[in-house]
Scaffold this motif. Structure first.
Motif, PDB file in Angstrom:
ATOM      1  N   THR A 106       5.705   5.745  16.451  1.00  8.04           N
ATOM      2  CA  THR A 106       5.662   7.196  16.313  1.00  8.04           C
ATOM      3  C   THR A 106       5.256   7.521  14.883  1.00  8.04           C
ATOM      4  OG1 THR A 106       7.408   7.478  17.962  1.00  8.04           O
ATOM      5  CG2 THR A 106       6.989   9.338  16.496  1.00  8.04           C
ATOM      6  N   PHE A 107       4.237   8.355  14.744  1.00  8.74           N
ATOM      7  CA  PHE A 107       3.707   8.674  13.424  1.00  8.74           C
ATOM      8  C   PHE A 107       4.304   9.973  12.899  1.00  8.74           C
ATOM      9  CE2 PHE A 107       0.850   5.634  15.132  1.00  8.74           C
ATOM     10  CZ  PHE A 107       0.325   4.961  14.039  1.00  8.74           C
ATOM     11  N   HIS A 108       4.638   9.958  11.603  1.00  2.79           N
ATOM     12  CA  HIS A 108       5.207  11.116  10.915  1.00  2.79           C
ATOM     13  C   HIS A 108       4.414  11.338   9.636  1.00  2.79           C
ATOM     14  CE1 HIS A 108       8.817  10.908  13.456  1.00  2.79           C
ATOM     15  NE2 HIS A 108       8.728   9.604  13.292  1.00  2.79           N
ATOM     16  N   ALA A 109       4.310  12.601   9.223  1.00  2.32           N
ATOM     17  CA  ALA A 109       3.645  12.940   7.967  1.00  2.32           C
ATOM     18  C   ALA A 109       4.536  13.890   7.175  1.00  2.32           C
ATOM     19  CB  ALA A 109       2.289  13.573   8.237  1.00  2.32           C
ATOM     20  N   VAL A 110       4.762  13.535   5.912  1.00  2.00           N
ATOM     21  CA  VAL A 110       5.590  14.348   5.014  1.00  2.00           C
ATOM     22  C   VAL A 110       4.916  14.365   3.641  1.00  2.00           C
ATOM     23  CG1 VAL A 110       7.787  13.831   6.190  1.00  2.00           C
ATOM     24  CG2 VAL A 110       7.022  12.367   4.302  1.00  2.00           C
TER      25      VAL A 110
ATOM     26  N   PRO B  84       2.378  18.467  11.052  1.00  2.00           N
ATOM     27  CA  PRO B  84       2.149  18.109  12.457  1.00  2.00           C
ATOM     28  C   PRO B  84       1.215  16.901  12.571  1.00  2.00           C
ATOM     29  CG  PRO B  84       1.769  20.460  12.094  1.00  2.00           C
ATOM     30  CD  PRO B  84       1.901  19.827  10.747  1.00  2.00           C
ATOM     31  N   VAL B  85       1.557  15.995  13.487  1.00  2.00           N
ATOM     32  CA  VAL B  85       0.762  14.790  13.750  1.00  2.00           C
ATOM     33  C   VAL B  85       0.523  14.710  15.252  1.00  2.00           C
ATOM     34  CG1 VAL B  85       0.702  12.264  13.620  1.00  2.00           C
ATOM     35  CG2 VAL B  85       1.852  13.568  11.824  1.00  2.00           C
ATOM     36  N   LYS B  86      -0.680  14.306  15.636  1.00  2.00           N
ATOM     37  CA  LYS B  86      -0.932  14.020  17.045  1.00  2.00           C
ATOM     38  C   LYS B  86      -1.875  12.832  17.144  1.00  2.00           C
ATOM     39  CE  LYS B  86      -4.633  17.406  17.903  1.00  2.00           C
ATOM     40  NZ  LYS B  86      -5.035  18.549  18.740  1.00  2.00           N
ATOM     41  N   ILE B  87      -1.812  12.167  18.282  1.00  2.00           N
ATOM     42  CA  ILE B  87      -2.642  11.000  18.562  1.00  2.00           C
ATOM     43  C   ILE B  87      -3.631  11.385  19.655  1.00  2.00           C
ATOM     44  CG2 ILE B  87      -2.645   8.579  19.278  1.00  2.00           C
ATOM     45  CD1 ILE B  87      -1.062   9.125  16.669  1.00  2.00           C
ATOM     46  N   GLU B  88      -4.893  11.092  19.417  1.00  2.00           N
ATOM     47  CA  GLU B  88      -5.928  11.277  20.435  1.00  2.00           C
ATOM     48  C   GLU B  88      -6.687   9.967  20.546  1.00  2.00           C
ATOM     49  OE1 GLU B  88      -8.404  14.662  19.549  1.00  2.00           O
ATOM     50  OE2 GLU B  88      -6.846  16.081  20.130  1.00  2.00           O
ATOM     51  N   GLY B  89      -6.479   9.273  21.670  1.00  2.00           N
ATOM     52  CA  GLY B  89      -7.088   7.954  21.819  1.00  2.00           C
ATOM     53  C   GLY B  89      -6.510   7.014  20.782  1.00  2.00           C
ATOM     54  N   ASP B  90      -7.368   6.477  19.904  1.00  2.00           N
ATOM     55  CA  ASP B  90      -6.920   5.587  18.830  1.00  2.00           C
ATOM     56  C   ASP B  90      -6.871   6.315  17.485  1.00  2.00           C
ATOM     57  OD1 ASP B  90      -6.088   3.004  17.863  1.00  2.00           O
ATOM     58  OD2 ASP B  90      -8.082   2.779  16.960  1.00  2.00           O
ATOM     59  N   ASP B  91      -7.080   7.626  17.498  1.00  2.00           N
ATOM     60  CA  ASP B  91      -7.131   8.389  16.254  1.00  2.00           C
ATOM     61  C   ASP B  91      -5.789   9.039  15.945  1.00  2.00           C
ATOM     62  OD1 ASP B  91      -9.856   7.839  15.942  1.00  2.00           O
ATOM     63  OD2 ASP B  91     -10.445   9.640  17.053  1.00  2.00           O
ATOM     64  N   VAL B  92      -5.381   8.937  14.675  1.00  2.00           N
ATOM     65  CA  VAL B  92      -4.207   9.658  14.182  1.00  2.00           C
ATOM     66  C   VAL B  92      -4.723  10.900  13.480  1.00  2.00           C
ATOM     67  CG1 VAL B  92      -2.175   9.583  12.706  1.00  2.00           C
ATOM     68  CG2 VAL B  92      -2.938   7.498  13.866  1.00  2.00           C
ATOM     69  N   LEU B  93      -4.257  12.055  13.935  1.00  2.00           N
ATOM     70  CA  LEU B  93      -4.686  13.334  13.392  1.00  2.00           C
ATOM     71  C   LEU B  93      -3.504  14.040  12.747  1.00  2.00           C
ATOM     72  CD1 LEU B  93      -6.608  14.441  16.586  1.00  2.00           C
ATOM     73  CD2 LEU B  93      -7.628  13.432  14.561  1.00  2.00           C
ATOM     74  N   VAL B  94      -3.739  14.627  11.575  1.00  2.00           N
ATOM     75  CA  VAL B  94      -2.704  15.357  10.852  1.00  2.00           C
ATOM     76  C   VAL B  94      -3.262  16.734  10.505  1.00  2.00           C
ATOM     77  CG1 VAL B  94      -1.268  15.439   8.771  1.00  2.00           C
ATOM     78  CG2 VAL B  94      -1.717  13.249   9.884  1.00  2.00           C
ATOM     79  N   ASP B  95      -2.447  17.767  10.704  1.00  2.00           N
ATOM     80  CA  ASP B  95      -2.838  19.100  10.257  1.00  2.00           C
ATOM     81  C   ASP B  95      -2.420  19.206   8.789  1.00  2.00           C
ATOM     82  OD1 ASP B  95      -3.302  21.753   9.702  1.00  2.00           O
ATOM     83  OD2 ASP B  95      -2.608  22.441  11.653  1.00  2.00           O
ATOM     84  N   VAL B  96      -3.353  18.892   7.897  1.00  2.00           N
ATOM     85  CA  VAL B  96      -3.052  18.783   6.465  1.00  2.00           C
ATOM     86  C   VAL B  96      -2.778  20.140   5.814  1.00  2.00           C
ATOM     87  CG1 VAL B  96      -4.313  16.612   6.231  1.00  2.00           C
ATOM     88  CG2 VAL B  96      -5.504  18.776   5.803  1.00  2.00           C
ATOM     89  N   ASP B  97      -3.050  21.228   6.525  1.00  2.00           N
ATOM     90  CA  ASP B  97      -2.808  22.567   5.973  1.00  2.00           C
ATOM     91  C   ASP B  97      -1.548  23.225   6.511  1.00  2.00           C
ATOM     92  OD1 ASP B  97      -5.198  22.699   4.390  1.00  2.00           O
ATOM     93  OD2 ASP B  97      -6.325  22.982   6.250  1.00  2.00           O
ATOM     94  N   ALA B  98      -0.834  22.532   7.407  1.00  2.00           N
ATOM     95  CA  ALA B  98       0.297  23.168   8.098  1.00  2.00           C
ATOM     96  C   ALA B  98       1.645  22.565   7.740  1.00  2.00           C
ATOM     97  CB  ALA B  98       0.071  23.109   9.606  1.00  2.00           C
ATOM     98  N   GLY B  99       1.782  22.052   6.528  1.00  2.00           N
ATOM     99  CA  GLY B  99       3.083  21.514   6.125  1.00  2.00           C
ATOM    100  C   GLY B  99       4.106  22.623   6.026  1.00  2.00           C
TER     101      GLY B  99
END
Length: 109
Positions: free
Chosen positions: A35-39, A89-104
């Motif tokens: 599970t991926f987290h971004a802080v 926010p983090v989400k996974i699409e296929g093999d890609d990890v995506l982060v909303d870098v403006d929504a902390g």
């Protein structure tokens, strides 16, 4: 929300962390058992990169003074840090990890 691809799922194994430097603010991306987290990547106590630290359970530990932060809500769980981190926010699409870098956002405190 504008999600940005930051890496592949396979780039970051369980217990590993990496810095996302091309964001408006430095962000730490962490894999906790798949599970991926971004802080925020900067310790709220002494402006130190949390990516220089390590992951223990669902916490990131600062290598400078051993302050701890919960990866789910950014809460400072062990002094000397008292101020929380922003959580992204983090989400996974296929093999890609995506982060909303403006929504902390601050979720704790």
């Amino acid at each position: 929300m504008a999600f940005t691809r930051v890496c592949s799922v396979s780039d970051l194994g369980p217990g590993e962390l990496m810095a996302i430097d091309d964001a408006p603010e430095p962000i730490a991306l962490v894999n906790v058992d798949g599970t991926f987290h971004a802080v925020d990547d900067t310790c709220s106590h002494d402006r130190w990169s949390l990516c220089d630290g390590y992951v223990e359970g669902e916490e990131i530990v600062c290598s400078l003074h051993l302050a701890r932060f919960n990866l789910l809500n950014g809460e400072a769980t062990l002094p000397p840090a008292y101020e929380p981190l922003k959580v992204y926010p983090v989400k996974i699409e296929g093999d890609d990890v995506l982060v909303d870098v403006d929504a902390g956002e601050l979720k704790a405190g």
